[in-house]
Motif scaffolding. Structure first.
Motif, short mmCIF file in Angstrom:
data_model
loop_
_atom_site.label_atom_id
_atom_site.label_comp_id
_atom_site.label_asym_id
_atom_site.label_seq_id
_atom_site.Cartn_x
_atom_site.Cartn_y
_atom_site.Cartn_z
N ARG A 58 37.95 10.54 2.02
CA ARG A 58 37.36 9.72 0.97
C ARG A 58 38.14 9.84 -0.06
O ARG A 58 38.68 10.95 -0.39
CB ARG A 58 35.85 9.83 0.92
N GLU A 59 37.85 9.21 -1.26
CA GLU A 59 38.51 9.35 -2.53
C GLU A 59 37.78 10.59 -3.26
O GLU A 59 36.63 10.91 -3.03
CB GLU A 59 38.29 8.17 -3.54
N TYR A 60 38.58 11.33 -4.09
CA TYR A 60 38.19 12.46 -4.79
C TYR A 60 37.08 11.92 -5.92
O TYR A 60 37.58 11.10 -6.39
CB TYR A 60 39.21 13.19 -5.35
N VAL A 61 36.11 12.83 -5.91
CA VAL A 61 35.10 12.59 -7.08
C VAL A 61 35.24 13.85 -7.84
O VAL A 61 35.44 14.98 -7.20
CB VAL A 61 33.87 12.09 -6.60
N VAL A 62 35.00 13.92 -9.02
CA VAL A 62 34.76 14.96 -9.90
C VAL A 62 33.52 15.99 -9.29
O VAL A 62 32.41 15.82 -8.92
CB VAL A 62 34.21 14.90 -11.37
N GLY A 63 33.90 17.39 -9.13
CA GLY A 63 32.96 18.33 -8.51
C GLY A 63 33.41 18.74 -7.16
O GLY A 63 33.01 19.55 -6.75
N ASP A 64 34.27 17.66 -6.44
CA ASP A 64 34.91 18.17 -5.24
C ASP A 64 35.61 19.43 -5.01
O ASP A 64 36.36 19.76 -6.19
CB ASP A 64 35.46 16.95 -4.50
N GLU A 65 35.80 20.18 -4.26
CA GLU A 65 36.29 21.57 -3.98
C GLU A 65 37.91 21.07 -3.81
O GLU A 65 38.13 20.25 -2.83
CB GLU A 65 35.82 22.40 -3.00
N LEU A 66 38.89 21.54 -4.41
CA LEU A 66 40.25 21.35 -4.40
C LEU A 66 40.77 21.75 -3.11
O LEU A 66 41.78 21.06 -2.54
CB LEU A 66 41.00 21.96 -5.48
N ARG A 67 40.12 22.55 -2.30
CA ARG A 67 40.76 23.31 -1.06
C ARG A 67 40.26 22.22 0.26
O ARG A 67 40.66 22.16 1.20
CB ARG A 67 39.90 24.48 -0.72
N ARG A 68 39.47 21.31 -0.32
CA ARG A 68 39.17 20.31 0.83
C ARG A 68 40.05 18.85 0.36
O ARG A 68 40.13 17.85 1.34
CB ARG A 68 37.68 19.45 0.48
N VAL A 69 41.03 18.89 -0.38
CA VAL A 69 41.97 17.82 -0.68
C VAL A 69 42.93 17.71 0.40
O VAL A 69 43.53 18.75 0.72
CB VAL A 69 42.48 17.86 -1.99
N HIS A 70 43.03 16.53 0.92
CA HIS A 70 44.20 16.50 2.11
C HIS A 70 45.61 16.18 1.34
O HIS A 70 45.49 14.73 0.93
CB HIS A 70 43.71 15.48 2.95
N TRP A 71 46.40 16.97 0.92
CA TRP A 71 47.54 16.65 0.14
C TRP A 71 48.39 15.72 0.79
O TRP A 71 49.10 14.70 0.02
CB TRP A 71 48.17 17.68 -0.27
N ARG A 72 48.78 15.67 2.06
CA ARG A 72 49.52 14.82 2.76
C ARG A 72 49.27 13.45 2.62
O ARG A 72 50.13 12.38 2.15
CB ARG A 72 49.76 15.09 4.15
N THR A 73 47.99 13.03 2.76
CA THR A 73 47.27 11.71 2.59
C THR A 73 47.38 11.25 1.13
O THR A 73 47.76 10.06 0.70
CB THR A 73 46.05 11.74 3.29
N SER A 74 47.03 12.32 0.09
CA SER A 74 47.00 12.02 -1.01
C SER A 74 48.26 11.29 -1.62
O SER A 74 48.42 10.73 -2.63
CB SER A 74 46.50 13.08 -1.92
N ALA A 75 49.48 12.35 -1.23
CA ALA A 75 50.77 11.83 -1.59
C ALA A 75 51.21 10.50 -1.12
O ALA A 75 51.90 9.69 -1.65
CB ALA A 75 51.73 12.92 -1.24
N ARG A 76 50.63 10.15 -0.15
CA ARG A 76 50.93 8.94 0.70
C ARG A 76 50.40 7.67 0.11
O ARG A 76 51.35 6.51 -0.35
CB ARG A 76 50.91 8.97 2.08
N VAL A 77 49.15 7.82 -0.40
CA VAL A 77 48.21 6.56 -1.05
C VAL A 77 48.47 6.69 -2.45
O VAL A 77 48.07 5.69 -3.06
CB VAL A 77 47.05 6.60 -0.22
N GLY A 78 48.70 7.82 -3.11
CA GLY A 78 48.80 7.84 -4.58
C GLY A 78 47.50 8.08 -5.43
O GLY A 78 47.42 8.05 -6.34
N GLU A 79 46.45 8.44 -4.33
CA GLU A 79 45.32 9.06 -4.95
C GLU A 79 44.84 10.36 -4.31
O GLU A 79 45.24 10.42 -3.04
CB GLU A 79 44.02 7.92 -4.83
#
Length: 390
Positions: free
Chosen positions: A192-213
């Protein structure tokens, strides 16, 4: 509730006859006797109608027990009035029993305490109370009974037999594969999209780089075993009676209590359902049992229902998918419904059926289910620990 005693009725009839004969035939002596008799009955009614001020408190020790365990009720009656509460006869009701309570010559400000055992030889909700106090006049012409205090329930739960084995969970991966795991684990579910307060360790960087969010992983515990206990409370499923009691249903209640307790011990989510709608009991204690009450309380108040249709229960289980492990507990009359239960395998990968009191064991692998034939709850617990094909 007041009533004339036999002596009071006789005196009242004599008063009417004497008054009638005395006035009819001009016998003042008979009329005087009739008036005296009528006055005595009136005095008796006025005396018995006086309501003594009594404070009644009771406590159960304990108020929840397993079948066969001891339980006691302590009843305290205090005279809160200023006059002596003489000529009182009291009795407390405990289920079907009547317990005498001594209240004669209870002085103002004094109390009396009675302690007695509550019968726990049968599963159920035992209503205790109210205290019934009967006041009589000195001549014994009128008796007036009034209730005092509330009704207190004592919950007699089914016996619990220890279960050593617990079912495994069904871990469903995104590719549709279903694995069995013993204690559950955290599994990736979606992004799902990142919202303020989410832990950065849960960010999926590969998908984020592909979709731009920034995209965040959502994890759920899909492999934690979720147990659904379906108790067959249809009268048709338990046709045999011994002294008016369906022993197969009592054994099924013990098995349900054992499974629920074992799940709680392992911190596993568990849901208790009844095949038929739970009928209201004849007493307030049973009527107060709600669907969200403690499972053991619901099992204590469980009663057989006349409904003989299992389709509504199976439809709900299929529609809501309340868990991944289904435990169906029934009696000899429920063997014909194993096909309807077996049709739920697509929604519940792990299924166990317990049949109690059947004259003959069910065929091996009936409807593709694990079937445990047991005469009682203890035998079911022993067979349960031997089941490994969850």
């Amino acid at each position: 509730m007041s009533a004339l005693t036999a002596r009071g009725v006789g005196l009242l009839v004599a008063a009417v006859v004497l008054l009638g004969v005395g006035f009819r035939f001009a016998y003042p002596e008979l009329a005087l006797l009739g008036a005296a008799a009528g006055t005595a009955v009136g005095y008796a009614v006025a005396t018995a109608a006086w309501r003594p001020r009594l404070e009644v408190t009771r406590s159960a020790d304990p108020d929840r027990v397993a079948r066969g365990e001891p339980a006691a009720m302590t009843l305290t009656v205090r005279n809160a009035g200023r006059l002596r509460a003489a000529s009182l006869v009291a009795e407390d009701r405990c289920g079907d029993r009547v317990v005498p309570v001594p209240l004669l010559r209870l002085r103002p400000g004094r109390d009396t305490t009675v302690r007695y055992d509550v019968p726990t030889f049968r599963r159920g909700v035992v209503p205790v109370g109210p205290l019934r106090v009967t006041r009589r006049d000195p001549l014994g012409l009128v008796a007036l009974a009034r209730p005092y205090g509330d009704t207190v329930p004592v919950w007699v739960h089914p016996r619990i037999h220890p279960l050593n084995a617990v079912p495994t969970g069904a871990g469903r991966s995104l590719d549709g594969r279903v694995d069995k795991v013993p204690h559950g684990s955290i599994t990736f579910d979606s992004l799902r999209e990142y919202v303020v307060g989410d832990e950065l360790r849960r960010v999926h960087w590969r998908t984020s780089a592909r979709v731009g969010e920034l995209m965040v992983r959502e994890n759920v515990d899909t492999s934690l075993p979720r147990i659904v206990v379906l108790l067959d409370n249809r009268a048709a499923a338990h046709p045999e009676r011994v002294d008016g009691v369906a022993e197969s249903f009592e054994s099924a209640c013990e098995a349900a209590a054992s499974v629920v307790t074992a799940a709680y011990r392992e911190d596993l989510p568990v849901v208790l359902l009844m095949v038929a709608p739970e009928p209201a009991g004849p007493d307030a204690a049973s009527d107060a049992v709600a669907l969200d009450s403690a499972p053991l309380d619901r099992l204590a108040a469980a009663r057989l229902a006349a409904d003989d249709d299992i389709q509504a229960a199976t439809a709900r289980l299929r529609r809501e998918r309340l868990g991944d492990t289904l435990v169906f507990l029934t009696g000899p009359g429920g063997r014909g419904d194993l096909g309807a239960v077996g049709a739920l395998r697509a929604a519940y990968p792990s299924m166990v059926v317990g049949i109690f009191g059947a004259a003959e064991p069910a065929p091996s692998g009936a409807a593709g289910l694990i079937v445990v034939d047991a005469p009682d709850g203890a035998a079911f617990a022993a067979e349960w620990d031997g089941v490994r094909r969850w």
